[in-house]
Design a protein around this motif. Structure first.
Motif, PDB file in Angstrom:
ATOM      1  N   UNK A 124       4.470  -7.038  -1.053  1.00  9.31           N
ATOM      2  CA  UNK A 124       4.465  -6.291   0.211  1.00  9.31           C
ATOM      3  C   UNK A 124       5.179  -4.948   0.048  1.00  9.31           C
ATOM      4  N   UNK A 125       6.234  -4.932  -0.725  1.00 11.72           N
ATOM      5  CA  UNK A 125       6.967  -3.685  -0.978  1.00 11.72           C
ATOM      6  C   UNK A 125       6.048  -2.654  -1.618  1.00 11.72           C
ATOM      7  N   UNK A 126       5.229  -3.098  -2.571  1.00 10.92           N
ATOM      8  CA  UNK A 126       4.324  -2.169  -3.256  1.00 10.92           C
ATOM      9  C   UNK A 126       3.228  -1.678  -2.316  1.00 10.92           C
ATOM     10  N   UNK A 127       2.760  -2.560  -1.456  1.00 10.75           N
ATOM     11  CA  UNK A 127       1.762  -2.131  -0.470  1.00 10.75           C
ATOM     12  C   UNK A 127       2.370  -1.074   0.460  1.00 10.75           C
ATOM     13  N   UNK A 128       3.602  -1.286   0.898  1.00  9.57           N
ATOM     14  CA  UNK A 128       4.243  -0.344   1.822  1.00  9.57           C
ATOM     15  C   UNK A 128       4.476   1.015   1.168  1.00  9.57           C
ATOM     16  N   UNK A 129       4.736   0.998  -0.155  1.00  7.65           N
ATOM     17  CA  UNK A 129       5.008   2.252  -0.858  1.00  7.65           C
ATOM     18  C   UNK A 129       3.725   2.946  -1.311  1.00  7.65           C
ATOM     19  N   UNK A 130       2.635   2.233  -1.299  1.00  8.18           N
ATOM     20  CA  UNK A 130       1.350   2.769  -1.774  1.00  8.18           C
ATOM     21  C   UNK A 130       0.883   3.896  -0.836  1.00  8.18           C
TER      22      UNK A 130
ATOM     23  N   UNK B 283      -1.667   5.999   9.582  1.00 11.37           N
ATOM     24  CA  UNK B 283      -1.061   5.347  10.747  1.00 11.37           C
ATOM     25  C   UNK B 283      -1.084   3.827  10.602  1.00 11.37           C
ATOM     26  N   UNK B 284      -0.214   3.168  11.345  1.00 11.97           N
ATOM     27  CA  UNK B 284      -0.129   1.703  11.325  1.00 11.97           C
ATOM     28  C   UNK B 284       0.052   1.169   9.902  1.00 11.97           C
ATOM     29  N   UNK B 285       0.926   1.853   9.177  1.00 17.89           N
ATOM     30  CA  UNK B 285       1.144   1.536   7.768  1.00 17.89           C
ATOM     31  C   UNK B 285       1.540   0.070   7.539  1.00 17.89           C
ATOM     32  N   UNK B 286       2.495  -0.423   8.319  1.00 21.63           N
ATOM     33  CA  UNK B 286       2.984  -1.786   8.100  1.00 21.63           C
ATOM     34  C   UNK B 286       1.880  -2.787   8.445  1.00 21.63           C
ATOM     35  N   UNK B 287       1.181  -2.542   9.545  1.00 23.58           N
ATOM     36  CA  UNK B 287       0.077  -3.438   9.930  1.00 23.58           C
ATOM     37  C   UNK B 287      -0.999  -3.463   8.842  1.00 23.58           C
ATOM     38  N   UNK B 288      -1.335  -2.303   8.319  1.00 20.33           N
ATOM     39  CA  UNK B 288      -2.365  -2.244   7.267  1.00 20.33           C
ATOM     40  C   UNK B 288      -1.924  -3.020   6.029  1.00 20.33           C
ATOM     41  N   UNK B 289      -0.661  -2.846   5.669  1.00 20.42           N
ATOM     42  CA  UNK B 289      -0.152  -3.552   4.480  1.00 20.42           C
ATOM     43  C   UNK B 289      -0.165  -5.061   4.717  1.00 20.42           C
ATOM     44  N   UNK B 290       0.299  -5.501   5.887  1.00 25.26           N
ATOM     45  CA  UNK B 290       0.337  -6.938   6.187  1.00 25.26           C
ATOM     46  C   UNK B 290      -1.069  -7.537   6.196  1.00 25.26           C
ATOM     47  N   UNK B 291      -2.028  -6.747   6.645  1.00 23.62           N
ATOM     48  CA  UNK B 291      -3.410  -7.240   6.737  1.00 23.62           C
ATOM     49  C   UNK B 291      -4.000  -7.543   5.357  1.00 23.62           C
TER      50      UNK B 291
END
Ligand code: SF4
Length: 483
Positions: free
Chosen positions: A148-154, A161-169
């Motif tokens: 998840x950390x790598x997705x958030x930093x990608x 927009x909605x970076x955290x939601x996109x990563x969690x998805x």
């Protein structure tokens, strides 16, 4: 819980627990508050503990291997300043027991420090990790949570927009995540709702925890559960909800094992009080598998509520047959079979005065491998029991779990290849009765919103390519290095 030969926090063998998370926003004494919350969640993991706090300028953290009381010995809360924080207790369901794997993970992204705490198991972590590693990313841990950390930093997510939601998805499997920046806390629950996660009000601030017993412990008032697929953000403007995933077509899949064993009896999970549900399981068990007997005894602690239910329904008096030794250590450091069997005797003493010459019904929450159950039956007979009838408050466990419970493989599960009569013979009981799958879901009006894959093999997610090994994400030491 007394499921065989997998140690637990309650002093007997059990399916191993995963993790617990607790977070607060807008409170004073964040470190001390989270310490209390984690203490209440200690049953969910004993390998390591950590707290990260935010003071609006930076993120501070303390982590260590061991129990909460050991990691925070001395209680120097000046190391954890701020008005928000997240905490974690760990049992490794992925990654070995080493300090790098203890959470919250704290990482520095281009936009500052982030802290991450995870309860659950991501079934697509291997694929995502490989994708990032092949693109040159370096991982610091062998846990699934780090993807998840790598997705958030990608930049694919960070710049949109909605970076955290996109990563969690992008994540599949079971997760309750608490995320934190220096001035904001977030709580997310996977779209199946595998693990519980509850929100409470704490003074003018908020608290979030894996179980309501932690909210109670820190003085928070329960508000509601985080919904499956929901991200809840806590910041200086209050609490804000958004959704990152649609519910799955087949509906939610909350882990019924939380009810059977994992959650503390004083918690409310998935909207129901755990003790109350377990008493109902015991009553139902007495209806499904009645027997003439003189006493009902529980295997403490997680068999207590179901034994009470069996006694109430059958009219057979409840007695103390086992006395638990509270001071036996964390026995998962004894992996060899002979050590596990001997640990049964260390953890539970028998009370011959309650058992001698009696026909005994012994109520336990589950059987995993069978060796511990067999040893317990032997001990009841050695103490003078005339007959031993075993009653289990869940159906036979036949399949491994890929969602954060460290069950062994099917071949190691005694019910994986033995029928009930064969298991009964193996554990040397006079009779054996398991709660039916229908009985398990009676308190909820049906199985609709639950996962029961370990009983029936019907997994709610795609598990193709998932190994189930908790060290699957460790680097292969045989790998040839090109320098
Ligand atoms: S497989 Fe069993 S233990 Fe795993 S999530 Fe489903 S119900 Fe829970």
């Amino acid at each position: 819980m007394n499921s065989d030969n997998l140690p637990d926090t309650t002093g007997h063998d059990a399916p191993k627990e995963f993790c617990g998370v607790c977070g607060v926003y807008g409170v004073e004494n964040v470190g001390a508050t989270l310490y209390q919350g984690l203490f209440a969640l200690q049953h969910r993991g004993q390998e390591g503990a950590g707290i990260a706090t935010g003071d609006g300028r930076s993120v501070h953290s303390v982590r260590g291997l061991g129990l909460v009381s050991e990691v925070f010995q001395g209680n120097d809360w000046s190391r954890l300043p701020g008005h928000l924080g997240i905490g974690h207790v760990r049992y490794s369901t992925t990654g070995s027991s080493r300090i790098q794997n203890v959470q919250p993970l704290v990482v520095e992204c281009v936009d500052g420090l982030w802290a991450v705490a995870h309860n659950g198991n991501l079934v697509n972590a291997g694929r995502l990790r490989k994708m990032y590693q092949e693109a040159g990313a370096i991982f610091q841990t062998s846990t699934d949570s780090e993807v998840l950390v790598h997705l958030l930093a990608d930049p694919m997510y960070r710049m949109r927009p909605r970076r955290v939601c996109r990563a969690l998805a992008e994540l599949d499997g079971s997760f309750c995540f608490l995320l934190m920046t220096r001035n904001c806390m977030m709580a997310a629950r996977d779209r199946y709702g595998f693990r519980p996660l509850s929100i409470g009000r704490l003074g003018n601030g908020y608290a979030v925890a894996s179980e309501t017993c932690a909210l109670e412990q820190i003085g928070a008032t329960f508000v509601r559960d985080v919904e499956p697929g929901e991200l809840v953000v806590f910041d200086e403007t209050g609490m804000h909800s958004s959704f990152f995933a649609e519910p799955p077509a087949r509906g939610a899949a909350s882990c019924i094992f939380e009810m059977i064993y994992f959650a503390r009896p004083d918690s409310c999970v998935f909207g129901q009080n755990v003790h109350g549900v377990r008493v109902q399981y015991g009553r139902q068990l007495a209806q499904e598998h009645p027997i003439e007997a003189d006493v009902v005894v529980a295997v403490p602690d997680s068999g207590n509520s179901a034994a009470l239910g069996y006694s109430l329904e059958s009219g057979i008096p409840l007695e103390f047959g086992f006395i638990r030794n509270h001071y036996v250590g964390r026995t998962f450091i004894m992996p060899q079979q002979k050590d596990r069997v001997s640990s049964v005797d260390l953890k539970l003493a028998v009370l011959p005065v309650s058992l001698r010459g009696k026909r005994v019904v012994v109520v336990d929450d589950s059987i995993v491998r069978g060796n511990t159950a067999r040893r317990r039956v032997q001990r009841l007979r050695e103490a003078g029991a005339k007959e031993v009838h075993v009653r289990i408050s869940c159906p036979p466990i036949k399949h491994p779990c890929f969602y954060g419970i460290d069950f062994p493989t099917s071949s190691e599960l005694i019910a994986g290849d033995m029928n009930v009569a064969e298991v009964c013979r193996f554990i040397e009981a006079d009779s054996l009765g398991y709660l039916s799958l229908e009985g398990l879901f009676l308190p909820f009006g049906g199985a609709g919103r639950f996962c029961c894959a370990c009983f029936n093999g019907d997994y709610p997610t795609d598990i193709s390519g998932v190994t189930g090994s908790k060290v699957a994400l460790e680097t292969n030491p045989e790998l040839k290095l090109d320098l």
